[in-house]
Write an enzyme that holds these catalytic residues in place. Structure first.
Site, mmCIF file in Angstrom:
data_model
loop_
_atom_site.group_PDB
_atom_site.id
_atom_site.type_symbol
_atom_site.label_atom_id
_atom_site.label_comp_id
_atom_site.label_asym_id
_atom_site.label_seq_id
_atom_site.Cartn_x
_atom_site.Cartn_y
_atom_site.Cartn_z
ATOM 1 N N LYS A 76 1.141 30.290 -38.536
ATOM 2 C CA LYS A 76 1.631 30.432 -39.904
ATOM 3 C C LYS A 76 1.327 31.780 -40.557
ATOM 4 O O LYS A 76 2.004 32.180 -41.499
ATOM 5 C CB LYS A 76 1.077 29.306 -40.774
ATOM 6 C CG LYS A 76 1.664 27.935 -40.485
ATOM 7 C CD LYS A 76 3.047 27.796 -41.086
ATOM 8 C CE LYS A 76 3.537 26.361 -41.055
ATOM 9 N NZ LYS A 76 4.815 26.191 -41.758
ATOM 10 N N ASP A 102 -0.144 21.615 -45.791
ATOM 11 C CA ASP A 102 -0.850 20.569 -45.074
ATOM 12 C C ASP A 102 -1.974 21.179 -44.242
ATOM 13 O O ASP A 102 -2.675 20.479 -43.535
ATOM 14 C CB ASP A 102 0.107 19.791 -44.162
ATOM 15 C CG ASP A 102 1.018 20.721 -43.381
ATOM 16 O OD1 ASP A 102 0.544 21.766 -42.894
ATOM 17 O OD2 ASP A 102 2.221 20.426 -43.275
#
Length: 382
Positions: A76, A102
Site C-alpha cells: 500500500k 483496515d
C-alpha cells in the site's frame, strides 16, 4: 475445506472503460520513476513456485511478493506515497492527510506522510487487530479506532477531514471524489510493471491467468487495466476474488443492469484487507468488462493458502502471506485443482496454464498468522 462460489462474468467483453487510459504503460513508468527515486525503494521479488505448480497440475505459478515493500509488509505504500507526492508537489506548507483503513493503506499513508514531513490521521473500523493499529501508530500517525464497520469508517473520515481542513486520501472513489483514488491506483502500477519485467527477464512463458484480490477493487482494477494495456489480446484471464462476507463485486456481477451492488453488515471476515462492502465505482467500471470470473470464498480458503505457502513444496521458497495476500489465490487454486477439477477446467486451469498472483501483504496480524499456520513470521519471511 472452505466454500467457494464462482461465476462467469456476464459483462466480460463490453467496451472497456475510458478510465483505462489512466493506467497505461506510460503512467506506470511515471509512477515507477517516482518510486525508484525514494531511498527505501527496491524491486520486490518474484517467486517461481514450480513444486506447488506441479502438485496443482498447472504449468507455472508465480508470486509477486509485496511483503518486502518499503519495510511495510504490504504494497500500500506505493499508492499512498505516489498520491501524496502529487498532492503536495511544490508546496512548503505542512499538511494533515487523513484516511480510513483496515490496516495496510493506513500504514502506507502514515509512512508516506512521515517521509514527506507531513502529518497523518488514520481511522480504523471496529475489531481492528491490535498489531495493525500499533503498526500504524509506530509510523507517527494519530490513530483512531471507531465502533463502525469499514465503509462507515470511510464516511466518518470524510466528515472529519472536511470539518478539520485535512486532505482526505482514500483508496476508493465516489461521485465527486475521484482524483485522489486514481492517483493511488496509478501508484500501484509500479508493482505490476516490475512483475511483468521480471517475467520477461526470466524468459517465463506467457501468463494465462491473473488472480486478483478485491476489497474496494482499486488494486484489482489497476492491475487488470495494466495487464490489458501491456498485452492486449494476449492479456491473461482475470479472476477476481473476495471473501464471502464482503463479496460486493461478485454480487455486482449478478445484477441484471450492470450496476454495482452493496454488501452490508459487519463484514466479519478474517481477510481484513478485503472487508469492504461498497465497490469503488471506478474499479467496477474497469473490472466489469475485463474480469473473466468473479469468485466468493470463505475464510478457510485463505487459511489453507497461508498454510501451503508457509510450508512449501520441495525446491520452492516459503512465502509469508497474510489473510488478504497471495493466500487467497493459492487456497483457491488448491480447492479448484485438487478437489474440484471440473471447476478448474471451466476456469481454463490445466497443465498449460501459467498463473500470476500478488502477495499484497505479509503477516500483518502476527497472532492470527501463528494461529492459522502454527509458525512465526519475521518481517515478510519465515
Amino acid at each position: 475445506m472452505g466454500n467457494i462460489k464462482w461465476m462467469i462474468n456476464q459483462y466480460a467483453g463490453e467496451r472497456p472503460s475510458d478510465l483505462m487510459e489512466l493506467f497505461s504503460l506510460e503512467e506506470a513508468k511515471r509512477a515507477r520513476a517516482f518510486h525508484e527515486g525514494l531511498p527505501a525503494y527496491a524491486a520486490t521479488p518474484l517467486h517461481s513456485l514450480d513444486g506447488l505448480a506441479r502438485s496443482l497440475g498447472v504449468g507455472g505459478l508465480y508470486v509477486k511478493d509485496e511483503s518486502e515493500r518499503f519495510g511495510l509488509n504490504a504494497f500500500k505504500g506505493l499508492g499512498a506515497s505516489y498520491a501524496l507526492s502529487r498532492l503536495h508537489s511544490g508546496s512548503e506548507e505542512t499538511v494533515t492527510f487523513a484516511t480510513a483503513t483496515d490496516g495496510n493503506h493506513g500504514k502506507g499513508l502514515a509512512w508516506a506522510a512521515r517521509e514527506l514531513g507531513q502529518r497523518a490521521v488514520v481511522f480504523l473500523p471496529a475489531g481492528s487487530a491490535t498489531e495493525r493499529v500499533d503498526a500504524i501508530r509506530e509510523q507517527g500517525a494519530d490513530v483512531r479506532v471507531t465502533e463502525l464497520n469499514y465503509d462507515e469508517t470511510v464516511r466518518l473520515a470524510e466528515v472529519e477531514a472536511a470539518r478539520n481542513g485535512w486532505v482526505l486520501v482514500q483508496d476508493t472513489a465516489w461521485t465527486g471524489y475521484e482524483k485522489v483514488p486514481r492517483l493511488i491506483m496509478q501508484g500501484y502500477l509500479t508493482l505490476i510493471d516490475e512483475a511483468f519485467g521480471q517475467l520477461e527477464e526470466a524468459s517465463a512463458p506467457r501468463v494465462t491467468h491473473l488472480f486478483l484480490q478485491a476489497g474496494v477493487g482499486s488494486f484489482a482494477a489497476a492491475m487488470a487495466a495494466y495487464a490489458v494495456a501491456r498485452l492486449g489480446m494476449d492479456a491473461p484471464k482475470i479472476i477476481v476474488m473476495e471473501p464471502d462476507k464482503a463479496d460486493c463485486f461478485y454480487q455486482s456481477a449478478q445484477t441484471g443492469d450492470g450496476a454495482a451492488a452493496v454488501v452490508g453488515g459487519d463484514l466479519d471476515t478474517m481477510m481484513a484487507g478485503l472487508a469492504c462492502g461498497v465497490p469503488s465505482p471506478d474499479a467496477w467500471a474497469i473490472l466489469r468488462p475485463l474480469a473473466a470470473h468473479f469468485v466468493s470464498c470463505s475464510d478457510e480458503i485463505s487459511a489453507e493458502g497461508m498454510r501451503i505457502l508457509a510450508g512449501p513444496a520441495a525446491g520452492d521458497s516459503a512465502v509469508v502471506s497474510g489473510e488478504s495476500g497471495a493466500a487467497v489465490a493459492v487456497g483457491l487454486l488448491d480447492e479448484l485443482c485438487i478437489r474440484s477439477p471440473e471447476c478448474a477446467s471451466e476456469l481454463g486451469l490445466d497443465e498449460n496454464s501459467v498463473v500470476l498472483v500478488i502477495n499484497t501483504e505479509g503477516a500483518t496480524d502476527p497472532a492470527n498468522y501463528r494461529k492459522v499456520t502454527g509458525g512465526e513470521a519475521c518481517g515478510g519471511r519465515i
